[in-house]
Design a protein around this motif. Structure first.
Motif, short mmCIF file in Angstrom:
data_model
loop_
_atom_site.label_atom_id
_atom_site.label_comp_id
_atom_site.label_asym_id
_atom_site.label_seq_id
_atom_site.Cartn_x
_atom_site.Cartn_y
_atom_site.Cartn_z
N TYR A 1 0.82 -1.21 0.00
CA TYR A 1 0.00 0.00 0.00
C TYR A 1 0.86 1.27 0.00
O TYR A 1 0.51 2.26 -0.63
CB TYR A 1 -0.95 0.01 1.20
N LEU A 2 1.98 1.22 0.71
CA LEU A 2 2.87 2.37 0.72
C LEU A 2 3.38 2.66 -0.69
O LEU A 2 3.42 3.81 -1.13
CB LEU A 2 4.04 2.13 1.67
N GLN B 1 7.68 7.20 6.17
CA GLN B 1 6.47 7.79 6.76
C GLN B 1 5.87 6.78 7.74
O GLN B 1 5.34 5.76 7.35
CB GLN B 1 5.46 8.14 5.67
N GLU B 2 5.98 7.06 9.03
CA GLU B 2 5.54 6.13 10.07
C GLU B 2 4.03 6.04 10.22
O GLU B 2 3.50 5.04 10.64
CB GLU B 2 6.15 6.53 11.42
N PHE B 3 3.32 7.11 9.91
CA PHE B 3 1.91 7.16 10.26
C PHE B 3 1.02 7.10 9.02
O PHE B 3 0.25 8.00 8.73
CB PHE B 3 1.64 8.39 11.12
N ALA B 4 1.15 5.99 8.32
CA ALA B 4 0.30 5.67 7.18
C ALA B 4 -0.36 4.33 7.51
O ALA B 4 0.33 3.34 7.73
CB ALA B 4 1.11 5.57 5.90
N PHE B 5 -1.68 4.32 7.58
CA PHE B 5 -2.41 3.14 8.03
C PHE B 5 -3.39 2.67 6.95
O PHE B 5 -3.78 3.43 6.09
CB PHE B 5 -3.19 3.46 9.31
N GLU B 6 -3.78 1.42 7.05
CA GLU B 6 -4.77 0.84 6.13
C GLU B 6 -6.17 0.95 6.72
O GLU B 6 -6.35 0.85 7.93
CB GLU B 6 -4.45 -0.64 5.91
N SER B 7 -7.14 1.12 5.85
CA SER B 7 -8.54 1.15 6.32
C SER B 7 -8.91 -0.14 7.02
O SER B 7 -9.65 -0.12 7.99
CB SER B 7 -9.53 1.32 5.16
N SER B 8 -8.37 -1.26 6.53
CA SER B 8 -8.71 -2.54 7.16
C SER B 8 -8.21 -2.60 8.60
O SER B 8 -8.88 -3.17 9.47
CB SER B 8 -8.13 -3.71 6.35
N ASN C 1 -6.23 12.30 1.86
CA ASN C 1 -6.80 12.89 0.65
C ASN C 1 -7.20 11.82 -0.34
O ASN C 1 -7.81 12.12 -1.35
CB ASN C 1 -5.79 13.85 0.00
N PHE C 2 -6.81 10.55 -0.08
CA PHE C 2 -7.18 9.46 -0.97
C PHE C 2 -8.62 9.04 -0.72
O PHE C 2 -9.18 9.30 0.35
CB PHE C 2 -6.25 8.26 -0.75
N GLY C 3 -9.21 8.39 -1.68
CA GLY C 3 -10.55 7.84 -1.50
C GLY C 3 -11.59 8.64 -2.24
O GLY C 3 -11.32 9.65 -2.89
N SER C 4 -12.82 8.19 -2.11
CA SER C 4 -13.91 8.74 -2.91
C SER C 4 -14.45 10.07 -2.39
O SER C 4 -14.96 10.87 -3.15
CB SER C 4 -15.05 7.73 -2.97
#
Length: 184
Positions: free
Chosen positions: A119-120, A129-136, A165-168
């Motif tokens: 995903y990164l 970048q430490e603080f990037a998380f998945e929706s799951s 800023n990603f997503g619908s």
């Protein structure tokens, strides 16, 4: 004005974790107002029904607080401080001139795991970048909070101070639909 302080209510935080050693989360008798911490980055003592992470109970947190080296017992740390900040504003006890919005509420904290390399790379997030998380991972955190709220038989409010800023941005992503469904 309304004299509502959160008594009898849980607030669940899905964020970067929580610094459970802060006085703002500790009652006068030395016990913690944090009922559970679910650290998705931890290994061992995985919560029942989950496949990742480590669970720490109120009893373990209280034992850690009495210890000379609390992180030997509950090693979870909020390295950025973001989750701790959000939790203190929402549910921190009144100490001196500061108090959270619901100082009598109890806490369930979820520390999210970092997004997987796939995903990164896909979203061009730098690996450092430490603080990037998945929706799951966030959805798993919400499920954990709901499960514990049912176990404790208490109403729960869930706070996720995270965004992208990603997503619908139209309320119809899988994540938005999930949150809408559980809210109903």
């Amino acid at each position: 004005y309304l004299d509502l302080k959160g008594r009898g209510v849980l607030i669940g935080f899905v964020d970067t974790g929580i610094d459970y050693t802060q006085d703002i989360f500790i009652y006068e008798d030395g016990t913690s107002k944090i009922q559970y911490i679910y650290d998705q980055t931890g290994v061992g003592n995985t919560p029942e029904g989950f496949v990742i992470g480590t669970e720490y109970t109120n009893e373990q947190i209280n034992q850690a607080l009495k210890s000379e080296n609390p992180y030997d017992i509950v090693p979870q740390r909020d390295v950025s401080g973001h989750g701790t900040f959000i939790a203190s504003v929402a549910a921190g006890r009144k100490i001196d001139d500061f108090g959270g919005a619901a100082p009598d509420a109890e806490i369930i904290a979820v520390k999210l795991r970092k997004a997987r390399p796939f995903y990164l790379e896909k979203f061009c997030v730098p690996p450092e970048q430490e603080f990037a998380f998945e929706s799951s991972a966030a959805m798993l955190g919400v499920e954990y909070i709901l499960q514990k709220a049912r176990l404790l038989n208490k109403p729960v409010v869930i706070c996720m101070g995270l965004g992208t800023n990603f997503g619908s941005h139209d309320g119809y992503s899988i994540f938005a639909e999930y949150l809408s469904g559980i809210s109903n």
